[in-house]
Design a protein around this motif. Structure first.
Motif, PDB file in Angstrom:
ATOM      1  N   PRO A   1       0.887  10.574  43.940  1.00 52.81           N
ATOM      2  CA  PRO A   1      -0.105  11.631  43.707  1.00 52.81           C
ATOM      3  C   PRO A   1      -1.511  11.256  44.147  1.00 52.81           C
ATOM      4  CG  PRO A   1       0.798  10.800  41.614  1.00 52.81           C
ATOM      5  CD  PRO A   1       1.459  10.036  42.703  1.00 52.81           C
ATOM      6  N   ILE A   2      -1.791   9.972  44.199  1.00 47.79           N
ATOM      7  CA  ILE A   2      -3.152   9.536  44.539  1.00 47.79           C
ATOM      8  C   ILE A   2      -3.381   9.600  46.042  1.00 47.79           C
ATOM      9  CG2 ILE A   2      -4.639   7.479  44.575  1.00 47.79           C
ATOM     10  CD1 ILE A   2      -3.486   6.855  41.746  1.00 47.79           C
ATOM     11  N   ALA A   3      -2.486   8.957  46.803  1.00 45.52           N
ATOM     12  CA  ALA A   3      -2.699   8.894  48.255  1.00 45.52           C
ATOM     13  C   ALA A   3      -1.915   9.980  48.995  1.00 45.52           C
ATOM     14  CB  ALA A   3      -2.298   7.524  48.779  1.00 45.52           C
ATOM     15  N   GLY A   4      -0.895  10.524  48.364  1.00 41.51           N
ATOM     16  CA  GLY A   4      -0.101  11.573  49.011  1.00 41.51           C
ATOM     17  C   GLY A   4       1.127  11.024  49.719  1.00 41.51           C
ATOM     18  N   GLY A   5       1.280   9.703  49.798  1.00 42.52           N
ATOM     19  CA  GLY A   5       2.441   9.115  50.473  1.00 42.52           C
ATOM     20  C   GLY A   5       2.115   7.695  50.900  1.00 42.52           C
ATOM     21  N   PRO A   6       2.942   7.106  51.808  1.00 39.95           N
ATOM     22  CA  PRO A   6       2.778   5.700  52.182  1.00 39.95           C
ATOM     23  C   PRO A   6       1.342   5.361  52.606  1.00 39.95           C
ATOM     24  CG  PRO A   6       4.733   6.612  53.195  1.00 39.95           C
ATOM     25  CD  PRO A   6       4.049   7.750  52.521  1.00 39.95           C
ATOM     26  N   ASN A   7       0.881   4.229  52.166  1.00 32.57           N
ATOM     27  CA  ASN A   7      -0.521   3.862  52.397  1.00 32.57           C
ATOM     28  C   ASN A   7      -0.634   2.345  52.454  1.00 32.57           C
ATOM     29  OD1 ASN A   7      -1.117   2.720  49.604  1.00 32.57           O
ATOM     30  ND2 ASN A   7      -0.248   4.732  49.137  1.00 32.57           N
ATOM     31  N   LEU A   8      -1.832   1.870  52.821  1.00 35.20           N
ATOM     32  CA  LEU A   8      -2.066   0.435  52.978  1.00 35.20           C
ATOM     33  C   LEU A   8      -1.593  -0.368  51.774  1.00 35.20           C
ATOM     34  CD1 LEU A   8      -3.590  -1.642  54.904  1.00 35.20           C
ATOM     35  CD2 LEU A   8      -5.462  -1.467  53.290  1.00 35.20           C
ATOM     36  N   PHE A   9      -1.745   0.186  50.584  1.00 38.87           N
ATOM     37  CA  PHE A   9      -1.417  -0.563  49.365  1.00 38.87           C
ATOM     38  C   PHE A   9       0.083  -0.784  49.225  1.00 38.87           C
ATOM     39  CE2 PHE A   9      -1.535  -1.918  44.990  1.00 38.87           C
ATOM     40  CZ  PHE A   9      -2.806  -2.460  44.847  1.00 38.87           C
ATOM     41  N   ASP A  10       0.879   0.249  49.562  1.00 42.62           N
ATOM     42  CA  ASP A  10       2.320   0.093  49.312  1.00 42.62           C
ATOM     43  C   ASP A  10       3.149  -0.072  50.587  1.00 42.62           C
ATOM     44  OD1 ASP A  10       2.493   2.731  50.183  1.00 42.62           O
ATOM     45  OD2 ASP A  10       2.588   3.560  48.165  1.00 42.62           O
TER      46      ASP A  10
END
Ligand code: HEM
Length: 490
Positions: A76-85
């Motif tokens: 919900p925060i980033a909307g999908g795959p991102n640098l963090f995960d």
């Protein structure tokens, strides 16, 4: 587990439950397994510096990848795959791209902007002091940090301190609605209202960032943008243009546009949330420790001069003065020791083990999340003298002194390849904010008043403090820190 959760004060962060189990039963080992089936799966809880160093730094099969269950937390925060995960392979090139936004030169170039936003924040605090009202420090500080981060991320001011901003307010709402312990409890997702709010906020953020991306992309195409800009949005666009080689793209590829939006959303979240919490705890701990407050004020008088009103201008002209504030640095490290806003997690890997403090070999094959709980590691009596006391002096003593910190026991930003990319800017911001605030204001917590207005049963103190941490994405002071502020007479 329910019994343990019930024993904690209302709203207390669920990491305390693991911290208590570690303290009571596994101090010698420095890690333990806990099976959370059917909610999630096997977790390995780490509370030792030696084990944490293997997990985040030296075991190369483990240290590059976060727990995949974090995706649920970040969706919900980033909307999908991102640098963090991202997995290691996807993450590597993008870490290199975004690191440029947090270099020492870039941090120094951002100082005037941080100072400008701090002046607005101070004006708001003065106003609250004049009104003599109880208010929630964390709530106004979250908006302040949104503005500070606007420049770092979007190369623009969001002006969230002055009023509504679609991006800032949608992200703040998203976090208020964020499901506590989302990564470990999939059943909590069954909440239709939350789904709708999260979807709506997501749309709002995507539209706002999408428009910014399109407009910056046209600037780059027409040669109007300075290619030396290093905000997150600039860096992502520069990488896109660079990777397309000779044939400069006419328009942003929709897939890349969606990817870029997710990275900006991630940074908007990470950029404001943990730092706001840390500012609140810094002001709280100083309010409870008059000798420390006196000493930090003295350092500011000595380095920045006695005229408090000139501190911001002076720091703008000579940002290097921030390197001459060792006591202020020690205060920020000690605040982050007692109230670290984040922890660290990695994915267990088949055939891979780590050693606990008693040299037992601990397989990680079935471990869905190896979770280093900073809040326990930072307060364990095994590693810290006077662990619950606020003693910035420990960061200034000689190695032979009993207060001198044990190697690797302080991990607020973690160590290793996936450590916090922004720690340089965070430390700079915290020093600026303390240098501009502590001589002008006195803060006092107003939990007694708050408790009278909202009576509940049960314990309200955890490890000696009413302002214990609750989970609202990062760890924040419970109830957003109700307090009062007073103008100091200089
Ligand atoms: C008090 C403030 C902050 C604290 C205590 C903090 C702490 C942390 C911690 C503990 C991690 C996880 C490290 C690991 O798993 O090894 C992390 C990762 C990260 N942080 Fe921070 N953080 C703070 C502020 C920020 C800010 C302001 C930004 C961005 C503007 C930021 C961006 C990131 C990013 C992008 C990562 C992931 C790095 C990667 O996977 O390569 N953080 N942070």
């Amino acid at each position: 587990m329910k019994k343990r959760m019930d024993a904690l004060p209302k709203n207390a962060h669920y990491q305390y439950m693991f911290a208590d189990i570690a303290r009571e039963h596994f101090q010698s080992e420095g890690l333990f397994y806990i099976d959370l089936w059917p909610a999630s799966g096997m977790m390995m809880i780490v509370t030792s510096p030696l084990v944490a160093a293997q997990v985040a730094q030296t075991n190369t099969k483990i240290c590059y990848e976060r727990a995949s269950m974090l995706k649920r937390f970040f969706k919900p925060i980033a909307g999908g795959p991102n640098l963090f995960d991202m997995t290691e392979k996807e993450w590597r090139p993008w870490r290199a791209v975004f690191s440029k936004g947090f270099s020492t030169d870039q941090v120094t170039s951002l100082v005037p902007h941080v100072l400008r936003e701090t002046v607005v924040y101070k004006e708001r605090l003065r106003d609250l002091a004049r009104k003599e009202e109880m208010f929630y420090l964390d709530l106004i500080t979250l908006r302040f940090m949104m503005d500070v981060m606007g420049q770092t991320i979007l190369n623009a001011s969001l002006r969230a301190q002055e009023g509504y901003n679609v991006l800032a307010d949608s992200m703040l709402s998203q976090i208020r609605w964020h499901q506590p312990n989302a990564e470990a409890n999939p059943l909590g997702h069954v909440n239709v209202v939350r789904w709708i709010v999260e979807w709506w906020n997501g749309q709002q953020m995507d539209r706002y960032i999408g428009r910014e991306l399109d407009s910056r992309f046209s600037d780059y195409k027409s040669g109007m943008s300075d290619k030396r800009q290093k905000s997150v949005i600039d860096l992502v666009l520069q990488a896109y243009i660079a990777q397309s080689g000779e044939h400069k793209p006419e328009r942003l590829d929709p897939e890349f546009r969606a990817f870029a939006i997710r990275q900006v959303r991630l940074f908007v979240f990470l950029g404001h949330d943990s730092t706001s919490s840390t500012i609140c705890y810094a002001l709280h701990l100083l309010s409870q420790n008059p000798d420390t407050l006196k000493r930090i004020r003295l350092e500011h008088d000595q380095i920045l001069g006695k005229d408090v009103s000139k501190a911001a201008t002076l720091l703008g002209e000579q940002p290097k003065l921030l390197n001459e504030l060792p006591y202020t640095t020690a205060v920020t490290k000690e605040v982050l020791r007692l109230f670290p806003p984040a922890g660290s997690s990695r994915q267990g890997k088949p055939g891979t083990s780590i050693q606990d403090d008693l040299d037992a070999v601990c397989p990680t094959d079935d471990v869905m999340m190896i979770w280093t709980i900073h809040v326990e590691l930072h307060r364990s009596p095994k590693y810290w003298k006077c662990p619950d006391e606020f003693l910035p002096e420990r960061w200034l003593v000689e190695p032979t002194h009993e207060l001198f910190p044990v190697k690797d026991a302080w991990r607020a930003f973690e160590y290793g390849p996936r450590n916090c990319v922004a720690q340089g800017i965070v430390m700079t911001e915290l020093k600026i904010i303390l240098a501009c605030l502590v001589r002008e204001f006195d803060f006092t917590p107003a939990y007694d008043e708050w408790d009278r207005l909202h009576p509940t049963k049960g314990s309200k103190i955890y490890r000696g403090d009413r302002a214990y941490q609750m989970e609202e994405a990062a760890a924040h002071p419970v109830e957003h820190y109700p307090c009062r502020v007073f103008l100091r007479e200089n």
